[in-house]
Design an enzyme around this catalytic site. Structure first.
Site, PDB file in Angstrom:
ATOM      1  N   ARG A   1       0.842  -1.203   0.000  1.00 26.85           N
ATOM      2  CA  ARG A   1       0.000   0.000   0.000  1.00 26.85           C
ATOM      3  C   ARG A   1       0.873   1.247   0.000  1.00 26.85           C
ATOM      4  O   ARG A   1       0.517   2.265   0.586  1.00 26.85           O
ATOM      5  CB  ARG A   1      -0.935  -0.006   1.201  1.00 26.85           C
TER       6      ARG A   1
ATOM      7  N   ASP B   1     -15.639  -1.174  -5.459  1.00 23.22           N
ATOM      8  CA  ASP B   1     -16.067   0.210  -5.227  1.00 23.22           C
ATOM      9  C   ASP B   1     -15.429   1.247  -6.148  1.00 23.22           C
ATOM     10  O   ASP B   1     -15.500   2.446  -5.867  1.00 23.22           O
ATOM     11  CB  ASP B   1     -15.798   0.592  -3.754  1.00 23.22           C
TER      12      ASP B   1
ATOM     13  N   ARG C   1     -14.579  -2.491   3.088  1.00 19.68           N
ATOM     14  CA  ARG C   1     -14.303  -1.106   3.458  1.00 19.68           C
ATOM     15  C   ARG C   1     -15.590  -0.298   3.581  1.00 19.68           C
ATOM     16  O   ARG C   1     -16.543  -0.787   4.171  1.00 19.68           O
ATOM     17  CB  ARG C   1     -13.342  -0.475   2.448  1.00 19.68           C
TER      18      ARG C   1
ATOM     19  N   GLU D   1     -17.825  -4.761   7.455  1.00 16.73           N
ATOM     20  CA  GLU D   1     -16.864  -4.194   8.425  1.00 16.73           C
ATOM     21  C   GLU D   1     -16.992  -2.674   8.538  1.00 16.73           C
ATOM     22  O   GLU D   1     -16.581  -2.080   9.527  1.00 16.73           O
ATOM     23  CB  GLU D   1     -15.434  -4.535   8.003  1.00 16.73           C
TER      24      GLU D   1
ATOM     25  N   HIS E   1      -9.005 -11.951   5.825  1.00 14.81           N
ATOM     26  CA  HIS E   1      -8.226 -12.114   4.595  1.00 14.81           C
ATOM     27  C   HIS E   1      -8.446 -13.452   3.908  1.00 14.81           C
ATOM     28  O   HIS E   1      -7.984 -13.635   2.773  1.00 14.81           O
ATOM     29  CB  HIS E   1      -6.741 -11.889   4.886  1.00 14.81           C
TER      30      HIS E   1
ATOM     31  N   ARG F   1      -9.735 -12.929   0.571  1.00 14.13           N
ATOM     32  CA  ARG F   1      -8.887 -12.407  -0.512  1.00 14.13           C
ATOM     33  C   ARG F   1      -8.061 -13.484  -1.206  1.00 14.13           C
ATOM     34  O   ARG F   1      -7.475 -13.226  -2.259  1.00 14.13           O
ATOM     35  CB  ARG F   1      -7.960 -11.320   0.049  1.00 14.13           C
TER      36      ARG F   1
HETATM   37  O1  F6P Z   1      -9.537  -3.025  -0.046  1.00 16.05           O
HETATM   38  C1  F6P Z   1      -9.527  -4.410   0.107  1.00 16.05           C
HETATM   39  C2  F6P Z   1      -9.575  -4.793   1.556  1.00 16.05           C
HETATM   40  O2  F6P Z   1      -9.598  -6.190   1.660  1.00 16.05           O
HETATM   41  C3  F6P Z   1     -10.732  -4.179   2.352  1.00 16.05           C
HETATM   42  O3  F6P Z   1     -11.946  -4.861   2.147  1.00 16.05           O
HETATM   43  C4  F6P Z   1     -10.200  -4.263   3.750  1.00 16.05           C
HETATM   44  O4  F6P Z   1     -10.800  -3.304   4.597  1.00 16.05           O
HETATM   45  C5  F6P Z   1      -8.746  -3.958   3.549  1.00 16.05           C
HETATM   46  O5  F6P Z   1      -8.426  -4.325   2.225  1.00 16.05           O
HETATM   47  C6  F6P Z   1      -7.818  -4.699   4.469  1.00 16.05           C
HETATM   48  O6  F6P Z   1      -6.536  -4.221   4.255  1.00 16.05           O
HETATM   49  P1  F6P Z   1      -5.224  -4.955   4.730  1.00 16.05           P
HETATM   50  O7  F6P Z   1      -4.963  -6.096   3.804  1.00 16.05           O
HETATM   51  O8  F6P Z   1      -4.186  -3.901   4.607  1.00 16.05           O
HETATM   52  O9  F6P Z   1      -5.446  -5.425   6.133  1.00 16.05           O
END
Ligand code: F6P
Length: 340
Positions: free
Chosen positions: A71, A128, A170, A220, A270, A273
């Site tokens: 990031r 989004d 988010r 969340e 996660h 993801r």
């Molecule tokens: O933007 C993708 C996301 O998975 C969001 O849904 C979540 O709030 C954020 O990233 C989590 O971020 P990180 O991986 O930095 O904890």
């Protein structure tokens, strides 16, 4: 031409198919591609890896990103911005394809404003990004959440409990909406609506009365009023890490306190993801990666490859980033009509 490609921000399923599409489409026209590692950090620090077609064989079905991500905001400090420009010159990049969400694409827009040849590709499980109908990553991540909800249904039913599943997304409720709709939740809490505890409790009571258990999906990003334990930790783009707020656990606590129904919560975080991209995401990612190369070859720098209806096309960064896409009232109306 010499292409550069990077993946920035939170990873999601579909990044590897996009990288593959960029490399193969470019190679088909006789153009070479290099990958920058770990998002903008790799451009700033000169972390580069050649990406001949053989390097992307077999990555189509893999989650995450073979290039790594971060990031990092390359324009947070002018020193870093200067490093980015120097590395792009040193690597003789004729076209940089930046794959990312709002933050990564905003940095790409800034680079374009500084006269560098950049094309954007939107991605995010949050769905989004305003300028595109769908982002890849969303379908795969939400399918994971639906699977989790179905597993929770089994155990909620066995123990006659209310269970709250907290999902990511988010400040947009797309993942919660998709999970609630496709998983048949009794109540779905979205950040787009004010939190209405009385309505939530009524739905939980109705579900428990009808079949002995209740399932709730909570985004969340929901604001509970007296948000429990807001950690305040922020990433480089200034976003709060929302999962630290523990919305799901707090909602479960309130349900149990108000209704007497034993309640639990699960935060899958996660897990959403990871894993192989689903069909829709593989196809969309492949189309957008190829389109990004075509836009660059046509000299259409400063554009983002987006999906509009059935078509993939390029739109300027400003249009793609104008406003984040949140859940609209018609979707909210649909899900409310199908709840307990
Ligand atoms: O933007 C993708 C996301 O998975 C969001 O849904 C979540 O709030 C954020 O990233 C989590 O971020 P990180 O991986 O930095 O904890």
């Amino acid at each position: 031409m010499r292409f550069g490609v990077l993946t920035g921000g939170g990873d999601c399923p579909g990044l590897n198919p996009t990288i593959r599409a960029v490399v193969l489409r470019a190679a088909r026209g006789g153009h070479a591609t290099v990958g920058f590692l770990d998002g903008w950090k790799g451009v700033r620090d000169g972390l580069v890896r050649p990406l001949p077609p053989a390097e992307v064989a077999g990555i189509l079905n893999r989650g995450g990103t073979v290039l790594g991500s971060s990031r990092t905001n390359p324009f947070a400090k002018e020193d870093d911005a200067a490093k980015v420009l120097a590395v792009l010159a040193r690597e003789r990049i004729d076209a940089l394809v930046a794959i990312g969400g709002d933050d990564t694409l905003s940095a790409a827009r800034e680079l374009h404003r500084r006269g560098r040849p950049v094309i954007g590709v939107p991605k995010t499980m949050d769905n989004d990004v305003g300028g595109t109908d769908w982002t890849f990553g969303f379908h795969s991540a939400t399918a994971v959440a639906v699977d989790a909800l179905e597993r929770l249904r089994d155990t909620a039913q066995s123990h006659h409990r209310a269970i709250v599943l907290e999902v990511m997304g988010r400040n947009a409720g797309w993942v919660a909406l998709g999970t609630g709709l496709a998983g048949g939740a009794d109540a779905t809490l979205l950040p787009e609506e004010p939190y209405d505890e009385a309505a939530l409790l009524a739905r939980v009571r109705a579900a428990v009365a009808a079949r002995g258990y209740a399932l709730v999906v909570a985004s969340e990003g929901v604001e509970l009023g007296t948000a429990k334990g807001s950690a305040g930790a922020k990433d480089e783009f200034g976003h709060e890490l929302l999962r630290e707020r523990g919305v799901g656990a707090e909602v479960a606590r309130r349900i149990e306190a108000a209704t007497g129904v034993e309640s639990r919560s699960a935060q899958i975080g996660h897990i959403q993801r990871g894993g192989a991209p689903e069909l829709f995401d593989r196809i969309l990612a492949s189309r957008l990666g190829a389109a990004a190369v075509d836009l660059a070859l046509a000299g259409r720098f400063g554009e983002v490859a987006v999906l509009r209806g059935e078509s993939v096309r390029g739109v300027p960064f400003d249009e793609a980033l104008r406003s984040p896409k949140t859940v609209s009232p018609d979707w909210i109306d649909l899900i409310r009509s199908l709840e307990a």
